[in-house]
Design a protein around this motif. Structure first.
Motif, PDB file in Angstrom:
ATOM      1  N   PRO A  45      -2.064  -6.693  -1.664  1.00 59.02           N
ATOM      2  CA  PRO A  45      -1.513  -6.859  -0.311  1.00 59.02           C
ATOM      3  C   PRO A  45      -2.595  -6.950   0.755  1.00 59.02           C
ATOM      4  O   PRO A  45      -2.286  -7.160   1.919  1.00 59.02           O
ATOM      5  CB  PRO A  45      -0.681  -5.584  -0.130  1.00 59.02           C
ATOM      6  N   ARG A 105       5.847  -9.970  10.174  1.00 63.31           N
ATOM      7  CA  ARG A 105       7.016  -9.106  10.015  1.00 63.31           C
ATOM      8  C   ARG A 105       6.628  -7.726   9.515  1.00 63.31           C
ATOM      9  O   ARG A 105       7.120  -6.717  10.007  1.00 63.31           O
ATOM     10  CB  ARG A 105       8.001  -9.762   9.041  1.00 63.31           C
ATOM     11  N   ASP A 106       5.768  -7.661   8.535  1.00 62.70           N
ATOM     12  CA  ASP A 106       5.318  -6.380   8.023  1.00 62.70           C
ATOM     13  C   ASP A 106       3.845  -6.454   7.627  1.00 62.70           C
ATOM     14  O   ASP A 106       3.403  -5.789   6.706  1.00 62.70           O
ATOM     15  CB  ASP A 106       6.162  -5.969   6.811  1.00 62.70           C
ATOM     16  N   THR A 107       3.098  -7.279   8.361  1.00 61.33           N
ATOM     17  CA  THR A 107       1.677  -7.460   8.074  1.00 61.33           C
ATOM     18  C   THR A 107       0.856  -6.902   9.216  1.00 61.33           C
ATOM     19  O   THR A 107       1.137  -7.167  10.393  1.00 61.33           O
ATOM     20  CB  THR A 107       1.345  -8.954   7.868  1.00 61.33           C
ATOM     21  N   ARG A 166       2.244  -4.446   4.207  1.00 63.08           N
ATOM     22  CA  ARG A 166       2.630  -3.072   3.879  1.00 63.08           C
ATOM     23  C   ARG A 166       3.671  -3.003   2.774  1.00 63.08           C
ATOM     24  O   ARG A 166       3.646  -2.109   1.922  1.00 63.08           O
ATOM     25  CB  ARG A 166       3.171  -2.364   5.126  1.00 63.08           C
ATOM     26  N   ALA A 167       4.596  -3.950   2.772  1.00 62.07           N
ATOM     27  CA  ALA A 167       5.656  -3.916   1.769  1.00 62.07           C
ATOM     28  C   ALA A 167       5.128  -4.156   0.362  1.00 62.07           C
ATOM     29  O   ALA A 167       5.794  -3.850  -0.625  1.00 62.07           O
ATOM     30  CB  ALA A 167       6.736  -4.940   2.104  1.00 62.07           C
ATOM     31  N   ALA A 168       3.920  -4.732   0.259  1.00 60.36           N
ATOM     32  CA  ALA A 168       3.367  -5.057  -1.059  1.00 60.36           C
ATOM     33  C   ALA A 168       2.385  -4.005  -1.554  1.00 60.36           C
ATOM     34  O   ALA A 168       1.691  -4.225  -2.534  1.00 60.36           O
ATOM     35  CB  ALA A 168       2.665  -6.415  -1.009  1.00 60.36           C
TER      36      ALA A 168
END
Length: 930
Positions: A317, A594-596, A610-612
């Protein structure tokens, strides 16, 4: 003209290099030869079912489990060219040799040769360059022939193509190989079918794959071709590979291809053939010549080079942008705005269009502290003031030096409050855009951390002075009230931020929450206990919509509200130490997707999806157990456990491994040794556990691991026993007991004999003493008897003398009476003279004295006892008592007292009264009982 012609390709190459240099690359882990302790060249890579990595190296077989490297020399000390793991075996091929390795109980690999059985069929100088598995057969490929080995039956079949073999490819629909004459062949049912006759390929084929039911191949230098019905057709693919020589290639698991070149590094593409990454020695590879490629079960790409081994974390990630030229510098701020990525650094403000390179925005060279997007406008806080940024241009709108930060003003959408080196200032949006409206009077300290709350209350954190509360007038032109809070105290690298309607201050002392303007801040025990400890490095807080981010020693942390709770809870993203190497107190974490997250570093930045963050399942392995005795070499023990370790070798070491190869996410381990403690240890990255000088007894080592945010699927348990030392062994204990029993018996016998002898001597001595005492007693009794006899004799003598004297006196009296009677002729006169003579001789006192002496000789204590009982008795009373003691009657007593018997009775009556005798008690009986 020649200069222009030469300059064109140079500029093109420079532009391509700059474009490539702007790439955000996946993490690359380098393994130098010194790291794994073997040769520099790595010819093939494989992986087993436990996800351990195996490498065919110049110096033998390398095994890597994610924590330790092990090297196994090749069977005949030649270069290992190929390796493949199938089931529980690791197959290898080398010069004139091929076979497999199996794991022993100790965890070490043991080699078994297969080529010995077909030694006569080996060709001179034959080397086995590749190993594949196809149709349940393991295929060993040399440059001249195939050896097909079936593990179930042990059968080994030789297949020798006429033209020789250069490379072998395994696809879903079959097994293919090329010959030295540039032909392409398919191996079907043990038969060889020609797909491209010799000489059909314009260059040696290095890569083969399938697209839309057709075979596509890549040559080493001549480009890409599709195998059609009419023969090979050239494809316009991979233009970046032109002029490069490809040595190894691989179809990636998630689409795309990897190409390893000679002298130009590694190229990674997507499904469409577009270049994703070019990684060379400058960007992390150990060498620009890539000899082998392999993708493991976690989609990591392994690249064996001419000087080491590399692991590229394609699914990571994290992507890292490294400014190796120093042009961008240390990133202090970032923002994604209007489709562009902006970086504020100590070199200036840089912008990058989508897919382009970072360029410096003119006029912004110098220190950039912050970037702030508001109302469609991007602002840059700069050492020289405030800039309004539009695309790739910057306009200075406030020349007050040192703009730290920006805050929107509630109720005034056209105002912005700034924190500067020398206080506060206000920006205002007008018809012509943003401009400086005024500097705020009444506060002239540096306002690096600034929070503005509804109502006009502002809070400023000064690193060297602490926290201030400022109350501004409604027009935001002056400070009307200043509060300097005693708590929290000033703290180095401390930070202040607003998050979800609250204001937080974070320092080494903990997290403080704003109560109100007058009361200031109060320490939050709930939040502080989650951050205090050795992990503190900086109090800089970065607030996003849902999370409050901070940096700690082990990576990133953030607070957020849980789905089932109102209070903030902490979560962590464990990263390798030193990855976030931004200046302390200036860490910046910026959402760019979005979640980076984009995280600034000292030499660029990294992005984190973050999700990864790793959540994949993983297992923990016990890879080695050894014991050591003193300075001797350690002994390797079985991994199955349950064995006994000699007491002399009770210094134990356990090796743990998680076969994960992420560069920035490292597993942590926790353990306990049952029998020594039931408490789990702290989490650690140490993979070797050492327990020196264990005492004898039964133990069970338990260990578990965590990777990213997930615990291991298993817990390792290794039971073992430390044997008793020879002096504490059961035979020794039995011998001790027998010796103790014998010693006890001997001691008992000795003591018994001693005490018996002592007793006999004591008895003799006692008898002797008793005899002596008896003799002494007898002598004493004899002495007493003699004394008593002597006293009796003396008493008798006195009595005899008294009696004799009495007799003499009486004889004298009688002679005198006789003489007087004869001498006197007058009878009456004679009678009177006789009477006078008798009266003279009748002396009562003298008679009593004689009687008393005789009486005391017979009964010495009588008078003493009578005087003790009746001290008021007179001598006459004692006389009467003496006569009564002799049991004399009144008649017998009367002459002795020279009184009448009646007078004796009167005396007895008076004596009873003095003695106080009852009527029933006889006087004589009472006196006799005394």
């Amino acid at each position: 003209m020649l200069v222009v012609r030469l300059l064109g390709p140079v500029l093109l190459l420079l532009a391509f290099h700059l474009r490539a240099a702007a790439q955000e690359l996946p993490p690359v882990t380098r393994f130098e030869p010194a790291t794994y302790g073997a040769g520099s060249q790595n010819w093939m890579v494989g992986q087993d079912e436990d996800r351990f990595i195996y490498v065919a190296n110049n110096d033998g077989l390398l095994e890597y489990n994610g924590a330790q490297w092990h090297r196994y020399p090749s069977p005949n000390e030649s270069i290992l060219r190929s390796v493949l793991s199938v089931g529980d075996r690791v197959y290898t091929g080398s010069y004139m040799e091929f076979g497999y390795w199996e794991r022993e109980a100790t965890g070490r690999l043991l080699y078994r040769s297969l080529s010995e059985g077909v030694a006569t069929q080996l060709l001179p100088d034959e080397q086995f360059w590749s190993i594949l598995v196809y149709d349940e057969a393991v295929i060993f490929q040399s440059l001249q022939q195939f050896f097909l080995y079936r593990p179930e039956s042990g059968a080994l079949v030789v297949l020798r193509p006429g033209g020789g073999i250069t490379k072998t490819f395994r696809l879903r629909n079959g097994l293919y190989f090329t010959g030295p004459e540039r032909g392409l062949y398919a191996l079907e049912g043990g038969q060889i079918r020609t797909l491209l006759p010799p000489g059909s390929a314009s260059a040696p084929i290095v890569h083969l794959w399938e697209e839309d039911g057709q075979l596509v191949y890549q040559t080493d230098t001549a480009g890409t071709f599709v195998l059609g019905e009419d023969g090979p057709e050239s494809l316009d693919r991979f233009p970046f590979l032109r002029g490069k020589r490809i040595y190894s290639a691989l179809a990636l698991q998630r689409g795309g291809h990897a190409f390893g070149t000679i002298s130009n590094g590694l190229y990674l593409t997507d499904d469409g053939g577009n270049l994703l990454h070019h990684i060379d020695q400058v960007k992390g590879l150990t060498n620009n010549t890539v000899l082998s490629l392999f993708q493991d079960a976690q989609s990591n790409l392994w690249a064996g080079s001419d000087n080491g081994l590399n692991c590229i974390n394609l699914p990571s990630p994290i992507r890292k942008y490294t400014d190796r030229s120093g042009r961008v510098g240390t990133v202090y701020a970032a923002a994604r705005h209007a489709g562009r990525l902006y970086l504020g650094s100590n070199q200036g403000l840089f912008v990058r269009e989508s897919g382009g390179e970072f360029t410096l925005i003119p006029g912004t060279r110098g220190q950039v502290w912050s970037l702030f997007a508001y109302g469609g406008q991007l602002f840059a806080g700069h050492d020289s003031g405030t800039f309004a940024i539009t695309g790739g241009t910057a306009r200075l709108i406030a020349d007050l030096p040192g703009t730290w930060t920006f805050q929107s003003v509630p109720g005034h959408p056209d105002w912005l409050l700034q924190g500067n080196y020398r206080g506060l200032s206000v920006l205002e949006r007008g018809p012509e855009g943003w401009r400086l409206r005024n500097a705020v009077e009444g506060f002239d300290l540096s306002a690096r951390y600034l929070v503005l709350r509804p109502g006009g209350d502002a809070y400023v954190s000064h690193e060297y002075r602490g926290v201030y509360g400022l109350r501004l007038d409604p027009d935001y032109r002056r400070v009307t009230d200043v509060q300097h809070y005693e708590q929290p105290a000033k703290g180095k690298n401390a930070g202040l931020a607003a998050f979800q309607d609250s204001v937080y201050y974070y320092s080494r002392e903990g997290i403080f929450v704003l109560r109100d303007f007058r009361s200031g801040f109060v320490r939050s025990p709930h939040l502080s206990e989650q951050v205090t400890g050795e992990g503190y490095v900086s109090g800089r807080l970065n607030a996003t919509d849902e999370r409050l981010w901070f940096v700690h020693a082990d990576g990133l942390g953030y607070f957020q509200r849980g789905a089932l709770r109102e209070s903030l809870g902490r979560a962590d993203i464990a990263l390798a130490a030193g990855l976030i190497d931004a200046p302390l107190g200036y860490e910046n974490i910026t959402p760019i997707g979005r979640d980076t997250l984009l995280i600034g570093t000292a030499d660029g930045y990294l992005t984190l999806a973050r999700a990864a963050v790793p959540l994949q399942r993983h297992e923990l392995y016990l890879t080695g157990v050894s014991s050591q005795s003193g300075q001797e070499a350690s002994q390797v023990l079985d991994l199955t456990g349950g064995g006994s370790v000699p007491y002399a070798a009770r210094n134990l070491a356990f090796s743990l491994a998680v076969p994960d190869y992420s560069k920035y996410f490292h597993p942590q381990y926790q353990y306990r040794l049952r029998g020594l403690t039931d408490t789990w240890s702290e989490w650690t990255e140490e993979t070797t556990l050492r327990f020196p000088t264990l005492s004898y007894g039964n133990y069970v080592l338990e260990a578990r691991s965590v990777l990213g945010r997930r615990m291991s699927e298993n817990t390792v348990a290794y039971p073992f026993t430390v044997a008793r030392p020879w002096y504490a062994s059961y035979p020794a204990i039995l011998l001790y007991l027998l010796g103790a029993a014998a010693l006890t018996f001997l001691l008992h016998r000795s003591y018994t004999g001693y005490y018996r002898k002592k007793q006999r001597l004591w008895q003799v001595e006692k008898e002797r003493a008793m005899a002596a005492r008896q003799r002494q007693a007898e002598l004493e009794v004899a002495r007493l008897n003699n004394e008593r006899l002597q006293e009796d004799i003396e008493a008798k003598n006195r009595e005899a003398a008294l009696s004799t004297m009495n007799l003499v006196k009486k004889n004298e009296l009688l002679q005198q009476i006789k003489d007087e009677l004869l001498a006197s002729r007058d009878p009456q006169k004679n009678i009177r003279e006789v009477v006078k003579t008798i009266d003279r001789n009748i002396d009562e006192a003298e008679t009593w004295e004689l009687f008393r002496d005789a009486f005391e000789n017979a009964d010495r204590d009588f008078f003493k006892k009578v005087k003790e009982r009746h001290p008021d008795l007179t001598p006459n009373d004692l006389k009467l008592c003496a006569y009564l003691r002799l049991n004399l009657s009144s008649k017998e007593i009367a002459p002795m007292l020279n009184i009448s018997p009646r007078s004796v009775e009167v005396k007895r009556y008076r004596l009873r009264k003095k003695m106080g005798l009852e009527r029933d008690t006889g006087l004589t009986e009472y006196i006799l009982d005394i």
